[in-house]
Design an enzyme around this catalytic site. Structure first.
Site, PDB file in Angstrom:
ATOM      1  N   ALA A 118       0.862  -1.180   0.000  1.00 16.92           N
ATOM      2  CA  ALA A 118       0.000   0.000   0.000  1.00 16.92           C
ATOM      3  C   ALA A 118       0.899   1.230   0.000  1.00 16.92           C
ATOM      4  O   ALA A 118       2.072   1.136   0.364  1.00 16.92           O
ATOM      5  CB  ALA A 118      -0.867  -0.022   1.252  1.00 16.92           C
ATOM      6  N   GLY A 153       0.685  -5.164   0.804  1.00 16.52           N
ATOM      7  CA  GLY A 153      -0.516  -5.185  -0.019  1.00 16.52           C
ATOM      8  C   GLY A 153      -0.258  -5.796  -1.395  1.00 16.52           C
ATOM      9  O   GLY A 153      -1.189  -6.316  -2.025  1.00 16.52           O
ATOM     10  N   GLU A 171      -0.642  -9.384  -0.841  1.00 18.83           N
ATOM     11  CA  GLU A 171      -2.064  -9.629  -0.547  1.00 18.83           C
ATOM     12  C   GLU A 171      -2.891  -9.604  -1.829  1.00 18.83           C
ATOM     13  O   GLU A 171      -3.793 -10.416  -2.022  1.00 18.83           O
ATOM     14  CB  GLU A 171      -2.578  -8.587   0.455  1.00 18.83           C
ATOM     15  CG  GLU A 171      -1.961  -8.789   1.845  1.00 18.83           C
ATOM     16  CD  GLU A 171      -2.310  -7.674   2.802  1.00 18.83           C
ATOM     17  OE1 GLU A 171      -1.970  -6.517   2.491  1.00 18.83           O
ATOM     18  OE2 GLU A 171      -2.913  -7.943   3.851  1.00 18.83           O
ATOM     19  N   GLU A 214       4.701  -5.668   7.020  1.00 19.21           N
ATOM     20  CA  GLU A 214       3.927  -4.652   7.749  1.00 19.21           C
ATOM     21  C   GLU A 214       4.348  -4.501   9.202  1.00 19.21           C
ATOM     22  O   GLU A 214       4.320  -3.402   9.760  1.00 19.21           O
ATOM     23  CB  GLU A 214       2.428  -4.980   7.690  1.00 19.21           C
ATOM     24  CG  GLU A 214       1.785  -4.733   6.335  1.00 19.21           C
ATOM     25  CD  GLU A 214       1.857  -5.943   5.411  1.00 19.21           C
ATOM     26  OE1 GLU A 214       2.706  -6.829   5.640  1.00 19.21           O
ATOM     27  OE2 GLU A 214       1.074  -5.992   4.456  1.00 19.21           O
TER      28      GLU A 214
HETATM   29  N1  T1G Z   1       4.670   3.334  -0.146  1.00 18.71           N
HETATM   30  C1  T1G Z   1       5.141   4.532  -0.519  1.00 18.71           C
HETATM   31  N2  T1G Z   1       6.408   4.738  -0.933  1.00 18.71           N
HETATM   32  C2  T1G Z   1       7.202   3.660  -0.965  1.00 18.71           C
HETATM   33  C3  T1G Z   1       6.765   2.373  -0.586  1.00 18.71           C
HETATM   34  C4  T1G Z   1       5.424   2.235  -0.167  1.00 18.71           C
HETATM   35  N3  T1G Z   1       4.917   1.054   0.202  1.00 18.71           N
HETATM   36  N4  T1G Z   1       7.804   1.518  -0.722  1.00 18.71           N
HETATM   37  C5  T1G Z   1       8.836   2.233  -1.174  1.00 18.71           C
HETATM   38  N5  T1G Z   1       8.469   3.514  -1.334  1.00 18.71           N
HETATM   39  C6  T1G Z   1       9.311   4.621  -1.816  1.00 18.71           C
HETATM   40  C7  T1G Z   1      10.381   5.014  -0.822  1.00 18.71           C
HETATM   41  O1  T1G Z   1       9.864   5.925   0.137  1.00 18.71           O
HETATM   42  C8  T1G Z   1      11.407   5.659  -1.737  1.00 18.71           C
HETATM   43  O2  T1G Z   1      10.921   6.946  -2.057  1.00 18.71           O
HETATM   44  C9  T1G Z   1      11.303   4.809  -2.994  1.00 18.71           C
HETATM   45  O3  T1G Z   1      10.037   4.144  -2.929  1.00 18.71           O
HETATM   46  C10 T1G Z   1      12.390   3.781  -3.135  1.00 18.71           C
HETATM   47  O4  T1G Z   1      12.475   3.046  -1.911  1.00 18.71           O
HETATM   48  C11 T1G Z   1      -2.697  -3.109   3.320  1.00 18.71           C
HETATM   49  C12 T1G Z   1      -0.893  -1.819   5.046  1.00 18.71           C
HETATM   50  C13 T1G Z   1      10.357  -1.691  -1.606  1.00 18.71           C
HETATM   51  C14 T1G Z   1      12.262  -2.888  -0.475  1.00 18.71           C
HETATM   52  O5  T1G Z   1       6.546  -1.923   4.040  1.00 18.71           O
HETATM   53  O6  T1G Z   1      10.756  -1.962   2.110  1.00 18.71           O
HETATM   54  O7  T1G Z   1       1.023  -2.798   2.231  1.00 18.71           O
HETATM   55  O8  T1G Z   1      12.730   8.247  -1.007  1.00 18.71           O
HETATM   56  O9  T1G Z   1      14.729   3.894  -1.210  1.00 18.71           O
HETATM   57  O10 T1G Z   1      16.169   0.235  -1.124  1.00 18.71           O
HETATM   58  O11 T1G Z   1      -1.360  -4.718   4.361  1.00 18.71           O
HETATM   59  O12 T1G Z   1      11.259   0.667  -0.073  1.00 18.71           O
HETATM   60  O13 T1G Z   1      12.719   7.797  -3.460  1.00 18.71           O
HETATM   61  O14 T1G Z   1      11.015   9.339  -2.454  1.00 18.71           O
HETATM   62  O15 T1G Z   1      13.557   2.047   0.049  1.00 18.71           O
HETATM   63  O16 T1G Z   1      15.212  -0.339  -3.422  1.00 18.71           O
HETATM   64  C15 T1G Z   1       4.086  -2.629   3.128  1.00 18.71           C
HETATM   65  C16 T1G Z   1       8.269  -0.702   2.175  1.00 18.71           C
HETATM   66  C17 T1G Z   1       3.303  -1.359   3.100  1.00 18.71           C
HETATM   67  C18 T1G Z   1       7.556  -1.950   1.885  1.00 18.71           C
HETATM   68  C19 T1G Z   1      12.658  -0.878  -1.931  1.00 18.71           C
HETATM   69  N6  T1G Z   1       5.250  -2.483   2.331  1.00 18.71           N
HETATM   70  N7  T1G Z   1       9.326  -0.478   1.221  1.00 18.71           N
HETATM   71  O17 T1G Z   1      13.896  -0.608  -1.318  1.00 18.71           O
HETATM   72  O18 T1G Z   1      14.476   1.674  -2.306  1.00 18.71           O
HETATM   73  S1  T1G Z   1       1.919  -1.402   4.131  1.00 18.71           S
HETATM   74  C20 T1G Z   1       6.421  -2.105   2.849  1.00 18.71           C
HETATM   75  C21 T1G Z   1      10.520  -1.083   1.285  1.00 18.71           C
HETATM   76  C22 T1G Z   1       0.812  -2.376   3.324  1.00 18.71           C
HETATM   77  C23 T1G Z   1      -1.330  -3.641   3.480  1.00 18.71           C
HETATM   78  C24 T1G Z   1      -0.415  -2.690   4.013  1.00 18.71           C
HETATM   79  C25 T1G Z   1      11.563  -0.644   0.345  1.00 18.71           C
HETATM   80  C26 T1G Z   1      11.701  -1.531  -0.915  1.00 18.71           C
HETATM   81  P1  T1G Z   1      11.897   8.163  -2.258  1.00 18.71           P
HETATM   82  P2  T1G Z   1      13.867   2.703  -1.236  1.00 18.71           P
HETATM   83  P3  T1G Z   1      15.037   0.219  -2.068  1.00 18.71           P
END
Ligand code: T1G
Length: 696
Positions: free
Chosen positions: A63, A104, A107, A127
């Site tokens: 998400a 997500g 999911e 998450e």
């Molecule tokens: N939402 C918004 N921005 C995101 C994002 C996300 N989920 N994931 C990454 N970004 C942005 C990040 O801020 C950065 O932005 C750019 O992408 C590159 O990321 C309903 C509630 C995917 C492994 O927790 O672990 O789904 O700084 O620098 O080292 O259950 O980002 O360039 O402006 O980290 O290659 C669950 C979180 C969400 C994954 C990539 N997902 N992301 O790593 O690059 S909650 C996460 C990561 C959810 C559902 C729920 C990592 C990455 P900017 P980066 P990277």
């Protein structure tokens, strides 16, 4: 249709490509686009199957975390409802995981009827790291596909698994190795004549219901203060005790609760803060960096040895220099002992250790450093000694080499002056033990070039550290704040509190230990000598007499089996020492203080006010670029609880006006140590934020 969703067809197969860089996050626009396309697909009699995949290297990273605090537009369905409607489609929908499928994203894939994956794809439910649980069916669908143990491992642990592992546990149906797009179309053709295969309809049975309590016990040591890991366990457990629909309902309720709570907000702040640290004005992808293929460390003590291990761990050959052969040999011996401990605990194999040891070469000859790309000086905190070393390094090192100091307090501008390459001089401040602690304060001195900055920031990543760029100033960022807070703790002891009471309050707040236990670990004598040095800067301010008195008794901490606490043989946890209490009471008398009671709340308020106000000064003085950088430093360097988001974020939650008032109050007792920061005053009056504050 919005442009973040692309749609094309091949024969009876429709294909959705999610194209929402950088992470293909499921933003409102993406969710809306998928929902519309899926609805059209269900209606379209020309189409028999639908593929959902991502553009670029990721499938979907989850998400959109940025939208968590925003109101969802009315015409956008909630993600969990979209996923349910995908599952309800009578025609097969296939998730083609071209890369990372997280949160997500996974999911969404589990709501589809089939999953195929690129061999490099990773699948995970991270998450929990954001203080939440999967909120779009993950806790109910994953156990249906992979069973309780694997679901718990993925949801509670938060680490992704490989496509191959996912295939093994039944989370994906096939791994595609050739042309991903045409292979996924071929897969769709294979399954399109069959019916959809809803995950939610899979019946669940548990063979061993004690597994959930076992997981609760297992996570205890690392989950102090956290709610999400336990809620993850409960939701997976609920999948086995409820209907699918009931399970989803429960998951939703818990998810919303956690998402809207303070802890998850703090952890989301930390997620973005960790990404902000890499954004340095003037630095771009095109900034030239020096490749660090070889390194040297000067000073084979504990710190130098730890730093050398970091290079060896990253596969970079490193020379360890000290003045005598004995010192070098002792240093290398200690490194081997450290590695052997990792072999004993099963972290490394003996073979790995041997390989790493081979990368570390001892020397006493500066000439041996002539070809290395970077030298990190890690000797005793003595300006003249350091200058002498930099003069030597200037003479022998190749002109491109970066010369860095691991000083935790000295003026790097002054050190740089003795070289002819001030643009290549910087600080790389590791935290002790350097082979364990993740933080590096990368110090930009007055003349450090942007290329040097880019190189050390990249080096931090190579060494698997969290590098935060800071400016030159007493104690840089972390220690500057720590010393003021520690002084305030010592002043409270002089006024009536006891070290163990303060430590308990700070531990209960969520720190791994309080300031006195930490001091016993680092050395009372070390803090004493830093304070002597600091008298040059702050001699006119209130000094900590209790520290000086304790130092005089020779109780230097764990290394002498006693400091603030007494350590029984073999014990790493100290016990309160009556002798120290007597010394404290005598010191209060000496200072003319009538000892008084401190409530736990007052202790916490004073300690944190010192930390926050000094943090605001650090920003004012431009030693840190952003409030969130300070939060990263305090999380990684001092164990500030992540679920409280770092001192700057925490200050915002308490209310800056409240903090400012406290600081003004305590200013009377502590003088300039708590001189109210002008920035804090301004932000408090404007309703601003320290956590979001940036100096530009
Ligand atoms: N939402 C918004 N921005 C995101 C994002 C996300 N989920 N994931 C990454 N970004 C942005 C990040 O801020 C950065 O932005 C750019 O992408 C590159 O990321 C309903 C509630 C995917 C492994 O927790 O672990 O789904 O700084 O620098 O080292 O259950 O980002 O360039 O402006 O980290 O290659 C669950 C979180 C969400 C994954 C990539 N997902 N992301 O790593 O690059 S909650 C996460 C990561 C959810 C559902 C729920 C990592 C990455 P900017 P980066 P990277």
């Amino acid at each position: 249709m919005t442009e973040v969703i692309k749609f094309d067809k091949e024969g009876r197969i429709g294909r959705i490509t999610i194209d929402n860089p950088p992470a293909n996050a499921l933003s409102f626009a993406v969710v809306k686009g998928i929902a519309n396309t899926v609805a059209n697909f269900v209606e379209d009699t020309q189409l028999s199957a639908l593929i959902i995949s991502g553009a670029g290297k990721m499938f979907v990273a989850g998400a959109d975390i940025r939208e968590f605090n925003m109101a969802r537009p009315k015409d956008v369905p909630e993600l969990h409802n979209l996923i349910n409607s995908i599952e309800e489609s009578p025609k097969p929908i296939i998730a083609a995981l071209n890369g990372l499928a997280l949160g997500g994203g996974l999911e969404l894939a589990m709501g589809c009827h089939f999953r195929v994956a690129h061999e490099k794809a990773l699948l995970g439910q991270p998450e929990v790291k954001l203080g939440i649980i999967p909120g779009a069916g993950g806790t109910q669908r994953l156990p249906r596909l992979v069973g309780a143990e694997m679901a718990l491992k993925m949801i509670v642990g938060g680490e992704p698994i490989s496509a191959k592992e996912a295939l093994g546990v039944g989370l994906v149906d096939e791994i595609l190795t050739e042309d991903f797009i045409s292979d996924s179309i071929a897969f769709a053709k294979k399954v399109m004549s069959g019916s959809a295969r809803p995950t939610g309809k899979i019946k669940l049975e548990i063979t061993d219901s004690t597994i959930f309590d076992k997981w609760r016990d297992k996570i205890k040591p690392k989950s102090r203060g956290l709610d999400a890991p336990y809620e993850c366990v409960s939701c997976v457990e609920a999948a086995f005790n409820n209907s699918f629909e009931k399970g989803l309902e429960l998951e939703r309720k818990i998810f919303v609760n956690l998402r809207d709570g303070e802890k998850s907000k703090a952890m989301r702040h930390m997620f973005f803060a960790e990404r902000e640290i890499n954004k340095v004005p003037g630095l771009s992808k095109n900034t030239e960096t020096l490749d660090i293929n070889t390194a040297a460390v000067v000073g084979a003590g504990t710190m130098g040895g730890g730093i050398a291990m970091n290079f060896a761990n990253a596969g970079i050959p490193v020379k360890l220099l000290d003045i005598s052969k004995d010192a070098v040999e002792t240093g290398i011996e200690i490194i081997r002992k450290n590695y052997n401990r990792s072999v004993a605990s099963g972290r490394f194999t003996q073979e790995t250790v041997e390989k790493r040891m081979e990368l570390i070469t001892g020397t006493t000859d500066y000439q041996d450093l002539s070809q290395v790309d970077i030298v990190i000086e890690a000797v005793f905190e003595d300006m003249e000694l350091k200058k002498g070393i930099f003069i030597e390094l200037e003479k022998v090192c190749k002109s491109e080499a970066i010369l860095a100091s691991n000083t935790s307090s000295l003026d790097i501008n002054e050190i740089a002056k003795v070289t002819n390459r001030p643009e290549k001089v910087c600080g790389t401040h590791f935290f002790s033990p350097a082979n364990v602690m993740k933080l590096m304060e990368n110090v930009r001195a007055k003349d450090t070039s942007i290329e040097t900055v880019a190189t050390i920031m990249r080096l931090s990543k190579t060494l698997k550290k969290t590098g935060v760029l800071v400016g030159v100033g007493d104690g840089f960022v972390g220690n500057r704040m720590m010393h003021v807070a520690a002084r305030v703790a010592e002043f409270m002891v002089e006024e009536g509190a006891l070290p163990w009471q303060i430590d308990e309050v700070i531990y209960n707040f969520g720190f791994p230990m309080g300031p006195f236990a930490m001091n016993d670990l680092a050395g009372v004598d070390v803090r004493y000598s830093i304070r002597q040095e600091q008298k040059k800067l702050y001699g006119d301010r209130r000094q900590s007499i209790i520290l000086e008195n304790l130092y005089q008794t020779g109780r230097f901490g764990q290394k002498t089996n006693g400091g603030w606490y007494t350590y029984d043989k073999g014990e790493r946890k100290g016990r309160p020492e009556p002798e120290v209490e007597t010394l404290i009471v005598e010191t209060s008398e000496q200072l003319g203080f009538k000892r008084r009671e401190f409530s736990d709340q007052e202790i916490l308020d004073r300690y944190l006010a010192a930390l926050i106000n000094t943090g605001a000064h650090v920003l004012e003085e431009r030693l840190a670029m952003r409030g969130s950088d300070i939060d990263v430093i305090w999380n990684y360097g001092y164990g500030f609880p992540r679920y409280r988001g770092g001192p700057m974020f925490y200050a915002d939650q308490v209310g800056l006006d409240k903090i400012y008032k406290s600081v003004c109050n305590y200013n009377t007792d502590y003088g300039d140590w708590l001189r109210p920061s002008i920035l804090l005053e301004r932000l408090a009056s404007e309703g601003g934020s320290l956590g979001k504050y940036s100096i530009d």
